[in-house]
Design an enzyme around this catalytic site. Structure first.
Site, PDB file in Angstrom:
ATOM      1  N   ASN A  44       0.825  -1.210   0.000  1.00  0.00           N
ATOM      2  CA  ASN A  44       0.000   0.000   0.000  1.00  0.00           C
ATOM      3  C   ASN A  44       0.863   1.265   0.000  1.00  0.00           C
ATOM      4  O   ASN A  44       1.945   1.310   0.595  1.00  0.00           O
ATOM      5  CB  ASN A  44      -1.018  -0.004   1.143  1.00  0.00           C
ATOM      6  CG  ASN A  44      -0.446  -0.264   2.511  1.00  0.00           C
ATOM      7  OD1 ASN A  44       0.604  -0.868   2.649  1.00  0.00           O
ATOM      8  ND2 ASN A  44      -1.131   0.191   3.540  1.00  0.00           N
ATOM      9  N   GLU A  46       0.257   5.225   0.715  1.00  0.00           N
ATOM     10  CA  GLU A  46      -0.692   6.224   1.223  1.00  0.00           C
ATOM     11  C   GLU A  46      -0.322   7.628   0.766  1.00  0.00           C
ATOM     12  O   GLU A  46       0.724   7.851   0.156  1.00  0.00           O
ATOM     13  CB  GLU A  46      -0.761   6.112   2.750  1.00  0.00           C
ATOM     14  CG  GLU A  46      -1.308   4.745   3.161  1.00  0.00           C
ATOM     15  CD  GLU A  46      -1.600   4.611   4.641  1.00  0.00           C
ATOM     16  OE1 GLU A  46      -1.133   5.439   5.445  1.00  0.00           O
ATOM     17  OE2 GLU A  46      -2.317   3.647   4.992  1.00  0.00           O
ATOM     18  N   CYS A  55      -4.200   0.770  -2.259  1.00  0.00           N
ATOM     19  CA  CYS A  55      -4.049  -0.501  -1.542  1.00  0.00           C
ATOM     20  C   CYS A  55      -2.973  -1.371  -2.202  1.00  0.00           C
ATOM     21  O   CYS A  55      -2.666  -1.220  -3.389  1.00  0.00           O
ATOM     22  CB  CYS A  55      -5.357  -1.275  -1.560  1.00  0.00           C
ATOM     23  SG  CYS A  55      -6.651  -0.591  -0.531  1.00  0.00           S
ATOM     24  N   GLU A  57      -3.095  -4.444  -3.161  1.00  0.00           N
ATOM     25  CA  GLU A  57      -3.556  -5.255  -4.295  1.00  0.00           C
ATOM     26  C   GLU A  57      -3.574  -4.429  -5.580  1.00  0.00           C
ATOM     27  O   GLU A  57      -3.225  -4.906  -6.658  1.00  0.00           O
ATOM     28  CB  GLU A  57      -4.973  -5.790  -4.035  1.00  0.00           C
ATOM     29  CG  GLU A  57      -5.092  -6.676  -2.809  1.00  0.00           C
ATOM     30  CD  GLU A  57      -5.451  -5.903  -1.549  1.00  0.00           C
ATOM     31  OE1 GLU A  57      -4.904  -4.797  -1.342  1.00  0.00           O
ATOM     32  OE2 GLU A  57      -6.269  -6.397  -0.762  1.00  0.00           O
ATOM     33  N   CYS A  93     -10.432  -2.972  -4.659  1.00  0.00           N
ATOM     34  CA  CYS A  93      -9.393  -3.930  -5.056  1.00  0.00           C
ATOM     35  C   CYS A  93      -9.997  -5.189  -5.664  1.00  0.00           C
ATOM     36  O   CYS A  93      -9.404  -5.801  -6.555  1.00  0.00           O
ATOM     37  CB  CYS A  93      -8.509  -4.282  -3.870  1.00  0.00           C
ATOM     38  SG  CYS A  93      -7.389  -2.945  -3.442  1.00  0.00           S
TER      39      CYS A  93
HETATM   40  N1  THU Z   1      -5.263  -1.776   2.656  1.00  0.00           N
HETATM   41  C1  THU Z   1      -4.681  -2.520   1.673  1.00  0.00           C
HETATM   42  O1  THU Z   1      -3.608  -2.149   1.160  1.00  0.00           O
HETATM   43  N2  THU Z   1      -5.286  -3.650   1.280  1.00  0.00           N
HETATM   44  C2  THU Z   1      -6.397  -4.182   1.853  1.00  0.00           C
HETATM   45  O2  THU Z   1      -6.835  -5.251   1.458  1.00  0.00           O
HETATM   46  C3  THU Z   1      -7.062  -3.473   2.962  1.00  0.00           C
HETATM   47  C4  THU Z   1      -6.530  -2.116   3.265  1.00  0.00           C
HETATM   48  C5  THU Z   1      -4.582  -0.565   3.110  1.00  0.00           C
HETATM   49  C6  THU Z   1      -5.228   0.739   2.773  1.00  0.00           C
HETATM   50  C7  THU Z   1      -4.627   1.671   3.821  1.00  0.00           C
HETATM   51  O3  THU Z   1      -3.353   2.127   3.373  1.00  0.00           O
HETATM   52  C8  THU Z   1      -4.418   0.762   5.005  1.00  0.00           C
HETATM   53  O4  THU Z   1      -4.497  -0.579   4.522  1.00  0.00           O
HETATM   54  C9  THU Z   1      -5.442   0.948   6.102  1.00  0.00           C
HETATM   55  O5  THU Z   1      -6.721   0.838   5.611  1.00  0.00           O
END
Ligand code: THU
Length: 137
Positions: A44, A46, A55, A57, A93
């Protein structure tokens, strides 16, 4: 030869180490397994404008597309970097993964990896009756 299950899970956990998650403090790694045995990972990413965060994925799918993949997606592993409970792909995702899956006509097995627990199901179960490239013909 498809990637070994353990290798895919390990790749997802390792990918979480490349996460940029200063706002949530919740690193996530994803690993995509392909029919030729290759694995593409993502973590991920941000953003100070929180809603723009990507995210793991989605980053992995973007990487796979950039690497020339247009199908052959047979498995997906998602793991939180800090261990802890199982995490399942968010709705966006699921749609992004479906694009790559439908391109090659596969229904990948999704491994949602937690500490001491793995939840697994086909992508079509996570996103039933999905809209995708297959429906644009
Ligand atoms: N997040 C992912 O990268 N994949 C997921 O399947 C669930 C959530 C990330 C998004 C954000 O950066 C952090 O997790 C908290 O939600």
């Amino acid at each position: 030869m498809t990637p070994e299950r353990d290798a895919l899970i390990e790749a997802a956990r390792k990918a979480a180490g490349q996460s940029y998650a200063p706002y949530s403090g919740f690193p996530v790694g994803a690993a995509l397994g392909f029919a030729d045995g290759s694995i593409v990972t993502g973590a991920n990413v941000e953003n100070a404008s929180y809603g723009l965060s990507l995210c793991a994925e989605t980053v992995a799918v973007a990487g796979a597309i950039q690497a020339g993949k247009r199908g052959g997606l047979v498995s997906v592993a998602v793991a939180a970097g800090n261990g802890g409970p199982v995490i399942t792909p968010c709705g966006r995702c699921r749609q992004v993964l479906t694009e790559l899956a439908q391109l090659g006509g596969t229904d990948p097995l999704v491994l949602c990896v937690g500490e001491g627990e793995i939840l697994e199901m086909p992508l079509s179960e996570l996103l039933p009756h999905a809209f995708g490239p297959g429906r644009l013909t």
